[in-house]
Write a protein that holds these residues in place. Sequence first.
Motif, PDB file in Angstrom:
ATOM      1  N   ASP A  34       0.814  -1.216   0.000  1.00  0.00           N
ATOM      2  CA  ASP A  34       0.000   0.000   0.000  1.00  0.00           C
ATOM      3  C   ASP A  34       0.847   1.266   0.000  1.00  0.00           C
ATOM      4  OD1 ASP A  34       1.066  -0.076   2.538  1.00  0.00           O
ATOM      5  OD2 ASP A  34      -0.855   0.059   3.599  1.00  0.00           O
ATOM      6  N   GLY A  35       2.178   1.129  -0.035  1.00  0.00           N
ATOM      7  CA  GLY A  35       3.065   2.288  -0.073  1.00  0.00           C
ATOM      8  C   GLY A  35       3.536   2.782   1.275  1.00  0.00           C
ATOM      9  N   SER A  36       3.098   2.152   2.367  1.00  0.00           N
ATOM     10  CA  SER A  36       3.499   2.601   3.706  1.00  0.00           C
ATOM     11  C   SER A  36       4.873   2.052   4.068  1.00  0.00           C
ATOM     12  CB  SER A  36       2.472   2.145   4.742  1.00  0.00           C
ATOM     13  OG  SER A  36       2.387   0.724   4.754  1.00  0.00           O
ATOM     14  N   ASP A  37       5.657   2.872   4.780  1.00  0.00           N
ATOM     15  CA  ASP A  37       7.005   2.485   5.171  1.00  0.00           C
ATOM     16  C   ASP A  37       7.039   1.851   6.549  1.00  0.00           C
ATOM     17  OD1 ASP A  37       8.282   3.301   2.860  1.00  0.00           O
ATOM     18  OD2 ASP A  37       8.752   5.303   3.603  1.00  0.00           O
ATOM     19  N   ASN A  38       7.998   0.936   6.733  1.00  0.00           N
ATOM     20  CA  ASN A  38       8.227   0.287   8.015  1.00  0.00           C
ATOM     21  C   ASN A  38       9.723   0.221   8.254  1.00  0.00           C
ATOM     22  OD1 ASN A  38       8.765  -2.598   9.510  1.00  0.00           O
ATOM     23  ND2 ASN A  38       6.929  -1.603  10.280  1.00  0.00           N
ATOM     24  N   LEU A  39      10.125   0.324   9.530  1.00  0.00           N
ATOM     25  CA  LEU A  39      11.540   0.262   9.894  1.00  0.00           C
ATOM     26  C   LEU A  39      11.662  -0.461  11.223  1.00  0.00           C
ATOM     27  CD1 LEU A  39      14.476   1.244   9.256  1.00  0.00           C
ATOM     28  CD2 LEU A  39      13.938   3.280  10.620  1.00  0.00           C
ATOM     29  N   ASN A  75       5.847  -7.441   4.506  1.00  0.00           N
ATOM     30  CA  ASN A  75       6.069  -6.485   3.418  1.00  0.00           C
ATOM     31  C   ASN A  75       6.991  -7.062   2.349  1.00  0.00           C
ATOM     32  OD1 ASN A  75       4.458  -4.554   4.619  1.00  0.00           O
ATOM     33  ND2 ASN A  75       6.145  -3.390   5.484  1.00  0.00           N
ATOM     34  N   ILE A  76       8.047  -7.749   2.776  1.00  0.00           N
ATOM     35  CA  ILE A  76       8.999  -8.313   1.807  1.00  0.00           C
ATOM     36  C   ILE A  76       8.332  -9.394   0.973  1.00  0.00           C
ATOM     37  CG2 ILE A  76      11.150  -9.615   1.593  1.00  0.00           C
ATOM     38  CD1 ILE A  76      12.074  -8.108   4.172  1.00  0.00           C
TER      39      ILE A  76
END
Length: 202
Positions: A34-39, A75-76
């Motif tokens: 969905d385009g959201s970033d995660n760290l 996500n990956i």
Amino acid sequence: MFYRPEDGHGLPHNPFNAVVSPRPIGWIATRGADGSDNLAPYSFFNAVAYVPPQVMFASTSAKEDRDGTKDSVSNIRDTGVFCVNIVEYAMRDVMNVSSGPWPREVDEFAKAGIERADCHTIPCSRVAGAPANLECRLTQIVKLPGEANFVVFGEVVGVHLRDDCIVDGRFDVLRYEPLARLGYRDYARVSELFSLKRPGES
């Protein structure tokens, strides 16, 4: 002392994490479909091959809002890419903020106040000020025994090195002091080096 892990160790805290230490920390940036970033930081992390360069990290727990794993692995699976950001001692506090059990919609870059930049070869964000960033394309995800144990392997397809960390043609870790994970809540930083020659080297 000897114990069989299946029988328990009888100590107040699990000694296994402390035995296998220090461990480098892979600060894994991903982007959801969905385009959201995660760290998120992972201390089961390392380089595993030179040619082509490859790395791995392992995720060993799950969140209720993900299907048997955590945000990074999920996500990956969806996008096939991730970025490993190398953690320096100066970034220890913001790295720790990003390790929280935040809901999937939380952007850890924003939560911890971490400046982001675009990767060059993959559609993903990276930690702008990190000493190094490794842009990776997924090669395989391996399910290990245990409920939520996954190892993610990736080929490094792009490398960012912070200019101040290159000294006399070498990547100088003392310029940033890598942060390493020990056992329990303990960490260490690399602040002293020594060299050894292998047998037969001139």
